[in-house]
Scaffold this motif. Structure first.
Motif, short mmCIF file in Angstrom:
data_model
loop_
_atom_site.label_atom_id
_atom_site.label_comp_id
_atom_site.label_asym_id
_atom_site.label_seq_id
_atom_site.Cartn_x
_atom_site.Cartn_y
_atom_site.Cartn_z
N GLY A 34 35.71 30.01 3.63
CA GLY A 34 34.85 31.14 3.29
C GLY A 34 33.42 30.84 3.65
O GLY A 34 32.57 30.65 2.78
N HIS A 35 33.13 30.81 4.92
CA HIS A 35 31.81 30.34 5.36
C HIS A 35 30.80 31.45 5.54
O HIS A 35 29.63 31.19 5.83
N THR A 36 31.21 32.72 5.38
CA THR A 36 30.29 33.84 5.60
C THR A 36 30.46 34.86 4.48
O THR A 36 31.56 35.37 4.28
N GLY A 37 29.35 35.16 3.77
CA GLY A 37 29.44 36.12 2.68
C GLY A 37 28.25 37.05 2.56
O GLY A 37 28.15 37.80 1.60
N ASP A 38 27.35 37.02 3.53
CA ASP A 38 26.15 37.87 3.48
C ASP A 38 26.48 39.25 4.05
O ASP A 38 26.82 39.39 5.22
N PHE A 39 26.35 40.27 3.19
CA PHE A 39 26.63 41.64 3.61
C PHE A 39 25.42 42.54 3.34
O PHE A 39 25.55 43.76 3.21
N SER A 40 24.25 41.95 3.24
CA SER A 40 23.03 42.71 2.94
C SER A 40 22.80 43.77 4.01
O SER A 40 22.88 43.50 5.21
N GLY A 41 22.51 44.98 3.56
CA GLY A 41 22.22 46.06 4.48
C GLY A 41 23.40 46.47 5.34
O GLY A 41 23.22 47.05 6.41
N PHE A 42 24.61 46.17 4.88
CA PHE A 42 25.84 46.46 5.63
C PHE A 42 25.87 45.75 6.98
O PHE A 42 26.57 46.18 7.90
N LYS A 43 25.13 44.66 7.09
CA LYS A 43 25.15 43.88 8.32
C LYS A 43 26.27 42.84 8.25
O LYS A 43 26.82 42.57 7.21
N ASN A 44 26.58 42.27 9.38
CA ASN A 44 27.55 41.19 9.46
C ASN A 44 28.97 41.66 9.13
O ASN A 44 29.70 41.03 8.37
N LYS A 45 29.36 42.79 9.72
CA LYS A 45 30.73 43.29 9.56
C LYS A 45 31.65 42.52 10.50
O LYS A 45 31.93 42.94 11.62
N VAL A 46 32.09 41.38 10.02
CA VAL A 46 32.99 40.53 10.81
C VAL A 46 34.15 40.10 9.93
O VAL A 46 34.06 40.08 8.70
N SER A 47 35.25 39.74 10.57
CA SER A 47 36.48 39.44 9.84
C SER A 47 36.35 38.25 8.90
O SER A 47 37.09 38.15 7.92
N CYS A 48 35.44 37.32 9.17
CA CYS A 48 35.26 36.15 8.32
C CYS A 48 34.42 36.44 7.07
O CYS A 48 34.37 35.61 6.16
N ASN A 49 33.75 37.58 7.03
CA ASN A 49 32.82 37.88 5.94
C ASN A 49 33.59 38.37 4.72
O ASN A 49 34.07 39.50 4.67
N TYR A 50 33.67 37.51 3.70
CA TYR A 50 34.51 37.85 2.55
C TYR A 50 33.93 38.98 1.70
O TYR A 50 34.68 39.75 1.09
N ARG A 51 32.61 39.14 1.65
CA ARG A 51 32.07 40.27 0.88
C ARG A 51 32.34 41.59 1.61
O ARG A 51 32.67 42.59 0.98
N TYR A 52 32.20 41.60 2.91
CA TYR A 52 32.56 42.79 3.69
C TYR A 52 34.04 43.13 3.48
O TYR A 52 34.40 44.29 3.25
#
Length: 308
Positions: A34-52
């Motif tokens: 779980g190396h990616t969890g930043d979803f501020s501003g609906f940015k970083n819509k990627v499959s690794c992003n657990y908050r997204y």
């Protein structure tokens, strides 16, 4: 083996190319950390992003969404006391949060809400503005929340790395090639951290924190250790799944092959465990209406489990 930053696995460098991040979709990724969890501003819509991924699951899963929106039909009669706590070094945690939440108006806590911008004062003596529509893009909007891995990422790491190094690498390689993603939305659940919010929504809260509703459990502010054990020891839990994977790997380990041998493992066993855990957690929220922690409910369930 030490965990390598942002490689999506915890094995040898040979596995690096198998880590797959896919943009603008919850599907098709391959990741074991779980190396990616930043979803501020609906940015970083990627499959690794657990908050997204957790956001998308909450928006698309009927029962999860119904629970998160339950406050609309059953609003609180007073302001909500949060579970923010005083840190050992002083100051409140999270410092960007507050001691009380105002009674929400319809839509204020919804996925896709709030319908209007909401302002609040924080412990840090600043003001925070939650823009319309930005709920759950951060961990204190609209309330303190967590994008929870049903199969915890650290538990998967630990159980796999308990194996012989070659077996560990083989399991990781097979899961990555099968496009298993521990951050995929089927393994994610957006749940509250605040006890009173959890009770209002008929959901358990993420971790025990310093709430004193369970005298038998020590304060735990960073993890849910009892839940982790439960996930491993369930009858068809993580230990049994990895044991099965190990037995498949061991048939290949004695063969003289260079590099990490190729095998096939059934990732659906992990996905089925995630589905079972979701069902269990949602059921935990229905009884008592007191916002119990995952560890409190796991303690009760572990008493019925005889498997070591």
């Amino acid at each position: 083996m030490s965990k390598k930053k942002d490689t999506g696995h915890f094995g040898d460098a040979e596995l690096n190319d198998l880590h797959l991040t896919v943009k603008n979709t919850t599907e098709g990724g391959a990741c074991l950390t779980g190396h990616t969890g930043d979803f501020s501003g609906f940015k970083n819509k990627v499959s690794c992003n657990y908050r997204y991924q957790a956001y998308e699951q909450a928006d698309s899963h009927g029962e999860i969404k119904e629970r998160l929106h339950r406050y609309n039909e059953h609003p609180p009669e007073r302001r909500i006391q949060t579970s923010a706590y005083r840190a050992n070094k002083g100051g409140m945690t999270p410092d960007r949060y507050c001691a009380h939440l105002d009674i929400p108006e319809p839509g204020d806590w919804d996925i896709g809400g709030p319908p209007r911008a909401i302002k609040r004062k924080t412990f840090a003596k600043g003001k925070v503005r939650i823009p319309a529509g930005y709920n759950f893009t951060q961990d204190t909007w609209p309330y303190w929340n967590n994008a929870h891995h049903l199969i915890p990422k650290g538990t998967l790491d630990s159980v796999i790395q308990e194996q012989d190094a070659k077996v560990s690498n083989m399991i990781q390689k097979a899961l990555l090639k099968a496009r298993y993603n521990i951050n995929q939305k089927k393994n994610m659940l957006m749940i509250p951290q605040d006890r009173e919010v959890a009770a209002l929504l008929n959901l358990p809260r993420h971790i025990q924190l310093k709430d004193d509703d369970t005298k038998s459990l020590p304060a735990s502010c960073t993890d849910h250790p009892v839940y982790n054990v439960m996930v491993s020891r369930m009858t068809e839990g993580l230990n049994r799944i990895i044991e099965n994977y190990k037995s498949i790997c061991e048939k290949e380990t004695n063969k003289d092959k260079h590099g990490i041998p190729d095998i096939e493992l059934d990732k659906s066993r992990l996905e089925e465990l995630s589905a079972q855990l979701l069902e269990i957690i949602l059921a935990w929220g229905r009884t008592g209406n007191t916002g119990p922690s995952l560890d409190k409910k796991s303690t009760q369930l572990l008493k019925t489990i005889t498997r070591p």
